[in-house]
Design a protein around this motif. Sequence first.
Motif, PDB file in Angstrom:
ATOM      1  N   LEU A 227      -2.697  29.116 -23.366  1.00 40.00           N
ATOM      2  CA  LEU A 227      -1.279  28.573 -22.853  1.00 40.00           C
ATOM      3  C   LEU A 227      -0.199  28.890 -23.692  1.00 40.00           C
ATOM      4  N   GLY A 228       0.726  29.483 -23.397  1.00 41.63           N
ATOM      5  CA  GLY A 228       1.982  29.666 -24.098  1.00 41.63           C
ATOM      6  C   GLY A 228       2.699  28.266 -23.845  1.00 41.63           C
ATOM      7  N   ASP A 229       3.143  27.807 -25.319  1.00 42.39           N
ATOM      8  CA  ASP A 229       3.785  26.362 -25.301  1.00 42.39           C
ATOM      9  C   ASP A 229       5.139  26.374 -24.975  1.00 42.39           C
ATOM     10  N   GLN A 230       5.988  27.697 -24.912  1.00 41.04           N
ATOM     11  CA  GLN A 230       7.251  27.517 -24.788  1.00 41.04           C
ATOM     12  C   GLN A 230       8.001  26.742 -25.818  1.00 41.04           C
ATOM     13  N   PHE A 231       7.477  26.937 -26.701  1.00 42.70           N
ATOM     14  CA  PHE A 231       8.064  26.159 -28.098  1.00 42.70           C
ATOM     15  C   PHE A 231       8.088  24.650 -28.188  1.00 42.70           C
ATOM     16  N   GLY A 232       6.962  24.325 -27.462  1.00 44.64           N
ATOM     17  CA  GLY A 232       6.926  22.701 -27.085  1.00 44.64           C
ATOM     18  C   GLY A 232       7.603  22.065 -26.166  1.00 44.64           C
ATOM     19  N   ASN A 233       8.333  22.891 -25.196  1.00 39.57           N
ATOM     20  CA  ASN A 233       9.045  22.279 -24.181  1.00 39.57           C
ATOM     21  C   ASN A 233       8.145  22.538 -23.064  1.00 39.57           C
ATOM     22  N   GLU A 234       7.713  21.017 -22.628  1.00 42.02           N
ATOM     23  CA  GLU A 234       6.858  20.787 -21.554  1.00 42.02           C
ATOM     24  C   GLU A 234       7.432  21.177 -20.128  1.00 42.02           C
ATOM     25  N   LEU A 235       8.575  20.808 -20.058  1.00 40.97           N
ATOM     26  CA  LEU A 235       9.332  20.993 -18.887  1.00 40.97           C
ATOM     27  C   LEU A 235       9.310  22.617 -18.445  1.00 40.97           C
ATOM     28  N   PHE A 236       9.695  23.561 -19.541  1.00 38.97           N
ATOM     29  CA  PHE A 236       9.765  24.939 -19.437  1.00 38.97           C
ATOM     30  C   PHE A 236       8.126  25.276 -19.117  1.00 38.97           C
ATOM     31  N   ILE A 237       7.319  24.743 -19.523  1.00 36.67           N
ATOM     32  CA  ILE A 237       5.789  25.171 -19.205  1.00 36.67           C
ATOM     33  C   ILE A 237       5.730  25.011 -17.875  1.00 36.67           C
ATOM     34  N   LEU A 238       6.091  23.788 -17.316  1.00 32.52           N
ATOM     35  CA  LEU A 238       5.925  23.633 -15.943  1.00 32.52           C
ATOM     36  C   LEU A 238       6.657  24.469 -15.017  1.00 32.52           C
ATOM     37  N   MET A 239       7.996  24.752 -15.410  1.00 33.45           N
ATOM     38  CA  MET A 239       8.718  25.602 -14.255  1.00 33.45           C
ATOM     39  C   MET A 239       8.064  27.251 -14.171  1.00 33.45           C
ATOM     40  N   VAL A 240       7.468  27.700 -15.248  1.00 32.11           N
ATOM     41  CA  VAL A 240       7.076  29.010 -14.967  1.00 32.11           C
ATOM     42  C   VAL A 240       5.952  29.175 -14.300  1.00 32.11           C
ATOM     43  N   HIS A 241       5.058  27.907 -14.061  1.00 40.47           N
ATOM     44  CA  HIS A 241       4.115  28.109 -13.216  1.00 40.47           C
ATOM     45  C   HIS A 241       4.283  27.762 -11.673  1.00 40.47           C
ATOM     46  N   ASP A 242       5.376  28.005 -11.451  1.00 36.25           N
ATOM     47  CA  ASP A 242       5.859  28.090  -9.855  1.00 36.25           C
ATOM     48  C   ASP A 242       5.443  29.294  -9.457  1.00 36.25           C
ATOM     49  N   ALA A 243       4.300  29.468  -8.856  1.00 34.82           N
ATOM     50  CA  ALA A 243       4.037  30.904  -8.418  1.00 34.82           C
ATOM     51  C   ALA A 243       4.873  31.461  -6.982  1.00 34.82           C
ATOM     52  N   ILE A 244       5.344  30.352  -6.282  1.00 38.58           N
ATOM     53  CA  ILE A 244       6.348  30.950  -5.199  1.00 38.58           C
ATOM     54  C   ILE A 244       7.717  31.141  -5.767  1.00 38.58           C
ATOM     55  N   ARG A 245       8.264  30.101  -6.838  1.00 40.79           N
ATOM     56  CA  ARG A 245       9.427  30.672  -7.417  1.00 40.79           C
ATOM     57  C   ARG A 245       9.448  32.030  -7.969  1.00 40.79           C
ATOM     58  N   ASN A 246       8.207  32.222  -8.808  1.00 38.33           N
ATOM     59  CA  ASN A 246       8.195  33.398  -9.664  1.00 38.33           C
ATOM     60  C   ASN A 246       7.204  34.375  -8.889  1.00 38.33           C
ATOM     61  N   PHE A 247       7.389  34.615  -7.738  1.00 35.43           N
ATOM     62  CA  PHE A 247       6.396  35.357  -7.084  1.00 35.43           C
ATOM     63  C   PHE A 247       6.662  36.867  -7.472  1.00 35.43           C
ATOM     64  N   ASN A 248       7.517  37.213  -8.346  1.00 33.41           N
ATOM     65  CA  ASN A 248       7.584  38.717  -8.605  1.00 33.41           C
ATOM     66  C   ASN A 248       7.221  38.954 -10.187  1.00 33.41           C
ATOM     67  N   THR A 249       6.905  37.825 -10.841  1.00 33.83           N
ATOM     68  CA  THR A 249       6.477  37.998 -12.104  1.00 33.83           C
ATOM     69  C   THR A 249       5.103  37.350 -12.328  1.00 33.83           C
ATOM     70  N   ARG A 250       4.525  37.542 -13.567  1.00 34.23           N
ATOM     71  CA  ARG A 250       3.172  36.865 -13.801  1.00 34.23           C
ATOM     72  C   ARG A 250       3.330  35.460 -14.011  1.00 34.23           C
ATOM     73  N   SER A 251       2.596  34.548 -13.557  1.00 32.56           N
ATOM     74  CA  SER A 251       2.478  33.083 -13.477  1.00 32.56           C
ATOM     75  C   SER A 251       1.398  32.519 -14.407  1.00 32.56           C
TER      76      SER A 251
END
Length: 520
Positions: A227-251
């Motif tokens: 699990l990539g830890d986004q340098f310890g920023n839990e919010l950033f970890i959460l947001m990149v796992h929205d597959a709908i918002r990130n539909f054109n990138t790997r989630s």
Amino acid sequence: MVTHTRILFISLLLILETNWVNLFPQSADYFDGKVINSTTLHPVPFATIKLKNNQLGVYANAEGDFKIARNVDFQTDSLIITCIGFKQSSLAYKDLNEFNVNRVLLVPVVYGLGEVRVVAKQKKLNSLAIIRRAIRKIIDNYPVKPFNYIAYYRDYQKRDNNYINLNEAIIQTLDNGFMTESVSDKYHLLDFKKNNDFPRMGISPYYQMNKSSGSENLNKSIPDAFLGDQFGNELFILMVHDAIRNFNTRSFSFVETFSKDFLFNHNFSDPVKIFDNNLMLYKIEFEGKHLITGDSLYVTGAIYIQPRDYSIHKLEYLCYYKTRNEASKKMFNIDVEYGYDNSVDSLMCLKYISFNNFFRVENTGDSSYFKILDSYLDTHSNIKATVIMKFSNNPDPVSASIKSNFEVTSGKKEIKINHIQVVGNNIYLRLNDEDIKGRKDSIKVLVRNVKDLNGNIVDKRKSIELYQFRELFVQEYNKHLPLTDSCYMEYLPLEKNCISKYSGSHNYWMNTPENIKNNK
């Protein structure tokens, strides 16, 4: 890439359930509630609870729990409780009990239709065709122009049904639109606090990114996954796992790139007709293909699609470890829900996103682990120079006799070990006298992979198992927020980020995922 034995959680670096009643202590400022399925008596996760007249409200969490603010202005109002797949329910505000948890029963409404066929342009669509069209329509149904929203956010860990390390924040998200990657979005931290009403335990915000298991590595680890830890920023970890918002990138595994891989990686059931209030949706359940998940994992979930415009309203995704001798253990869980919002031209907008994952971490409080109690160099005249090490338990003679498990050095020079002897809880390393001449005061010994008689590895504390939770509940969209002191969030843990100050009449409360008016 995903293999049968290892998952790579991808998110630029990678992907949640709470009990609000336990999370937040009883307070005279709130009524406690719980939303329950009237048929199964199980909690209803993420139900919406709104005040009918004041148009304020909250979301229940993953275990159906919620709090509603106490306010004399609400006495003549009523709560409207809704959730996808259930009949709407209502409760008079004046009937709320301040001493007990207010149970709200929702009646499920599901109509099985077998294989639903939707006529559109003379074509009959099954589950695959419905999802394919929904993915294709994302750029029509979701905002592609920049927008912003304010949300209540929290993260915490759960250990043996107890909640620890609860952090809360109010976040403003400046989103550049669905045609851009979410990593280009910017965030203002409007408020942050550590909730000290609950226990706090020193746990690293970072995840272990390699196979290292040395005692010096106290980061969190996920068995068979990264699990990539986004340098310890839990919010950033959460947001990149929205597959709908990130539909054109790997989630995340095994959605990968939602627009390309979701259909290929899963098997889908026939659509089932359900309702979100008066809005009809198709619920399509799925499972991960065995070829993709392998023998050790099981994936399941559901996607909810509105057939009029093929908008995706909800995605539920769960991944479990398969075990032979016990019930399957959850590895990670994602819930994300969207709904129409008139402030964004009636396009689909995020309502909430939740992500939790299993992890292990070394128990720094474990004082009974196998360790070296004492060590010294003995240069007694009648024996060769010897390193004597005393251990807390009796070492296993087999692992303790392997010379490669010890590295003796003096400066940059390696000292040869002539012989190893194990006696009780002591290990004797007989050294080459010629190698240590003139170096007796600067000898260092590295010990690795030595076990005790019970198989415990030296300097390896026992691990503890926890679940990491991250949740974000949107409060309002595109409201002007005059910032008097503005700074963008950086790739650091939230507590190390600066807080942006704002002026005006907006008053955003912790613990409630909707804007609450000032008490007067």
